[in-house]
Design a protein around this motif. Sequence first.
Motif, mmCIF file in Angstrom:
data_model
loop_
_atom_site.group_PDB
_atom_site.id
_atom_site.type_symbol
_atom_site.label_atom_id
_atom_site.label_comp_id
_atom_site.label_asym_id
_atom_site.label_seq_id
_atom_site.Cartn_x
_atom_site.Cartn_y
_atom_site.Cartn_z
ATOM 1 N N GLY A 1 -0.161 -6.078 -2.191
ATOM 2 C CA GLY A 1 1.178 -5.134 -1.892
ATOM 3 C C GLY A 1 2.322 -6.111 -1.948
ATOM 4 O O GLY A 1 3.325 -5.619 -2.525
ATOM 5 N N HIS B 1 -2.921 -7.825 1.294
ATOM 6 C CA HIS B 1 -1.546 -7.917 1.586
ATOM 7 C C HIS B 1 -0.883 -8.572 0.263
ATOM 8 O O HIS B 1 0.282 -8.666 0.081
ATOM 9 C CB HIS B 1 -1.436 -9.082 2.657
ATOM 10 C CG HIS B 1 -1.453 -8.180 3.972
ATOM 11 N ND1 HIS B 1 -0.645 -7.484 4.288
ATOM 12 C CD2 HIS B 1 -2.528 -8.111 4.996
ATOM 13 C CE1 HIS B 1 -1.148 -6.741 5.592
ATOM 14 N NE2 HIS B 1 -2.173 -7.263 6.216
ATOM 15 N N ASN C 1 0.535 -0.197 -2.471
ATOM 16 C CA ASN C 1 -0.596 -1.467 -3.050
ATOM 17 C C ASN C 1 -1.406 -1.805 -2.447
ATOM 18 O O ASN C 1 -2.537 -2.282 -2.732
ATOM 19 C CB ASN C 1 0.536 -2.144 -3.845
ATOM 20 C CG ASN C 1 1.098 -1.524 -5.371
ATOM 21 O OD1 ASN C 1 0.378 -1.505 -6.173
ATOM 22 N ND2 ASN C 1 2.332 -1.145 -5.168
ATOM 23 N N TYR C 2 -1.092 -2.157 -0.935
ATOM 24 C CA TYR C 2 -1.794 -2.776 -0.040
ATOM 25 C C TYR C 2 -3.260 -1.695 0.172
ATOM 26 O O TYR C 2 -4.369 -2.140 0.143
ATOM 27 C CB TYR C 2 -1.352 -2.850 1.491
ATOM 28 C CG TYR C 2 -2.245 -3.178 2.400
ATOM 29 C CD1 TYR C 2 -2.731 -4.539 2.745
ATOM 30 C CD2 TYR C 2 -2.858 -2.025 3.221
ATOM 31 C CE1 TYR C 2 -3.657 -4.846 3.679
ATOM 32 C CE2 TYR C 2 -3.790 -2.630 4.157
ATOM 33 C CZ TYR C 2 -4.265 -3.817 4.396
ATOM 34 O OH TYR C 2 -4.930 -4.064 5.394
ATOM 35 N N TYR D 1 4.909 -1.718 -0.956
ATOM 36 C CA TYR D 1 4.039 -2.722 -0.466
ATOM 37 C C TYR D 1 2.690 -2.209 0.151
ATOM 38 O O TYR D 1 1.676 -2.525 -0.160
ATOM 39 C CB TYR D 1 4.697 -3.506 0.587
ATOM 40 C CG TYR D 1 3.998 -4.664 1.370
ATOM 41 C CD1 TYR D 1 2.587 -4.498 2.106
ATOM 42 C CD2 TYR D 1 4.336 -5.959 1.253
ATOM 43 C CE1 TYR D 1 2.131 -5.554 2.688
ATOM 44 C CE2 TYR D 1 3.662 -7.085 1.796
ATOM 45 C CZ TYR D 1 2.633 -6.759 2.511
ATOM 46 O OH TYR D 1 1.680 -7.819 3.251
#
Length: 974
Positions: free
Chosen positions: A545, A542, A527-528, A524
């Motif tokens: 993610g 968000h 990728n955020y 998460y």
Amino acid sequence: MSKTFTKAIFTLLLLCFTGLIVRAQSVLISGTVRDNATNAPIPGVGITVKGKTAGTATDNSGKYSFTTTEKAPFTIVISYVGYTSIEKEITRSISNLDFRLESATILGNEVVISASRTPERILESPVSIERMGQAAIREQAAPSFYDALINMKGVEISTQSLTFKSINTRGFNSNGNVRFNQYVDGMDNQAPGLNFSVGNIIGLSDLDVDNVELLPGASSALYGAGGINGTMLMNSKNPFDYQGVSFQYKTGLNHVNDNSTGVQPYNQFDARLAKSWNNKFGVKASFSYLKAEDWYASDTRNFDRKNNVVKSGDRTSDPNYDGINVYGDEVSQNMRNITQGSIEPGIRQRILAASGGAFDPRAALSNVPANATYPSYLAFISQNVPAPLQAAAGQYLPFFYGLRNPSAMPDQFISRDGYSEANLVDYNASSLKLSGAAHYKFNNNLEAIAQANWGTGTSVYTGTERYSLRNFNIGQYKLELKGKDFFLRGYTTQERSGDSYIAAVLGLSINEVSSPNSAWFPAYIGNYVGASVQGASSEAAHAAGRAAANASGNGRFAAGSPEFNAAKEQIMNTNISSTSINDADPTKSIYGARFDDKTNLYHYEGMYNFTNFLNNVVELQVGASSRLYQLRSNGTIFDDQNREIDINEYGAFAQLGKKLLNDKLKLTLAGRFDKSTNFEGRFTPRIAAVFTVAENNNIRASYQTGYRNPTTQNQYIDLSVLGGQSRLIGGIPESLNKYDLYNNKGVLRKDYNAFLASAASGTPNPALLVPYTFDSEGLRPESVQSFELGYKGLVNNKLLIDAYGYYNTYSDFITAITLFRPSTGTGSYSMPVNARGEVNTYGAALGVDYLIGKYTVTGNVSYNQIGDLPADYDNDFNTPTVRYNLGLSNREIVKNFGFNVQYRWQDGYNWFSSFAAGPIPAFSTVDAQVNFKIPAYKSVIKVGGSNLLNSYYSTSFGNPEAGGLYYVSLTYNP
């Protein structure tokens, strides 16, 4: 209709109608039964041989005729609801034997036993009491007599599922009510591992219940520990007075206009068989099976568990969304803390292990300048990290980037995606109840009874979490010897959790199997950050993610997918004590949510009434009891994984009564002493007086005390909840010492939240973390002193008035606290404690019954309020200030037709529990039934509806909303 249900009905019908007919010299009796006042014939009147099954009922013209092989002389009984019974001795065959029945006013003339443990008219009871007799049971405007209890004055019900409802009076309502006792034929109906009654799962069926008596308020002086807010006694029919075969089939539907599911069927079949011989030996058996679709708990509002309040936002707008009836999303982590805290060392170790110790990401990344951009970190990876490790290093790069650039990580909590309750629990509600008894009369004053009640079913119960009770079963087995002035009774309750499990643990475990938290949160955040450094907004970053963390390969099983179903099946059939969730052992990879509870209760008691021995000069009763709890949960509820836990309780009571002033005043004094293994002995007195101001008009006053020991779970529970973020533990010193809470002290939730708020503002204030010190006396029993003044009177044999007011003072009130230990980062601990100070409640109620010809008008209103609260007490009064019921009924508005309509309303209030807290809106319901009697076939057809207007409502926060239930039933020989 399922094949199993059809087979059960077919088999029982065969049993009901198959018999052996023996012809002998017979006696023929015939005649007509009429109303003495109107001379009209009365259909459906029962004419039976006293103590036997032989008999018949009058037809539509009031005529009857039957033949019996009973040897003369014998006695026949002519009886009908609403009329005075007649007994007639028969010496030979006779025709034209006519009878005229007198209409009987039953208001206020019912005999009750529970108020003083001796028979007395309800008008003369020294304390408040409610009663439901057979007439009311047959004519109830509810699916069952248990559902109809809500129409009694001052009674509340918490509905957790279709078949699991908790009864309460006078405040402090709860999902599993430990302040209200429930007895069936003298046996405490509680599940010993839970310490509260699980609705009517091993109670009585409508066909076998004789009467129900309910005592609102404290009753410990006569019934021992528990019952601090009330006691209910359900009494079954005996096989001597109620013989023959009867059955009832009920079918209907619910979930009308329900967004969760379409219209669903509701089916129930009950049967009862009783027979006696020579009024000496009698046996009975009853069967009840219910099958229906349960109510759905589908509240998806966002819930703040730290402050126990509903908050705004949903999964799209709030990265830390936690739905009320969504499970698995309780697991939450702070993004900044993750990159700078506990997970980072584990990631480092994984990369070190993968490279055989050749590559240390922390040491390598320390060579990157502190102000380097994110692309510079990516370039460093491609140039310095061995090719086989580049993918892993790239995935975990945000953590090391966050270490060097704290401002890149928001101070934001994020939670995992959860699953709705409908995906996790079993909504196929069912209930199977079996009971049997054998009675033997040595003489008219001495009787022996052997009785067995067993029930099983599938339901849903709300505690700290929502629990799916699958194949849960309880058995109660009793031996009793009772005489005119005494009884000796021993029984055991055997609780078996079957395949029951915790819905929230199941949800979070499926998440963990699909993708461990140690992988999901890094995915998460990685990728955020990747989206954020490319210019994406916070909301978009968000979303990126979360999508990547949930994507196939990173792992979130879609509800209903083969992977989901396989994981669900394995987890819900694996004991929770075998998992890392419950014992915090990170080396375990097994996940389970199942209980393995086999807790037992053994109870022995006796009582002797010396009144006759003392020539009725005074009334004197003495009694004693002994009880043993055997806690056996294999570590799935209690701290008993490697040991057995037993709790012993002992008690004795005495009651003295005397009539004075030409029998106009009756004084009663009672007292009881009880002792439990872990607590000091407790004495509970009661003083009551009844004064007759005029015939059938009485004023009563009482001072009562009550107490309850901390429950078995209050003492020995040891269970991880909320995804391992909190642990429920017992409040006795042994349990607190296990987690070193006397020395390594925690801080209360309010202080911990205040500290977090100061830290969020940029100026953390450690002084707010005030260590909590436990009471030096330790956890103690809770007690109450109750003062009550009441009036009950019958006016002109048509108007019955019952009114009372009460004031209660609770001491050592058992509440719960949650402690946090920020220094160790080990989550929170929740345990019971005694509130420091008194809790006061007060209230009043008024009930009216009025006869207008053949119509009965009923109404009652109750008022309950709580006073000032101790500072450390969370208000769980959980009771509407005002509630009322209105009813109108007529047993026979026209020939063979009757009806009953009940309306109830309650105002809104706030609900607090360990599961969730929030407002309960005001609501009203209408229940109604019409019935048609078929005297020639001794049958009644009833058409009815509960919540007739289908206005969905919830009785307690976090529980399902209940809608209308519509049914038609056929009852033979009611």
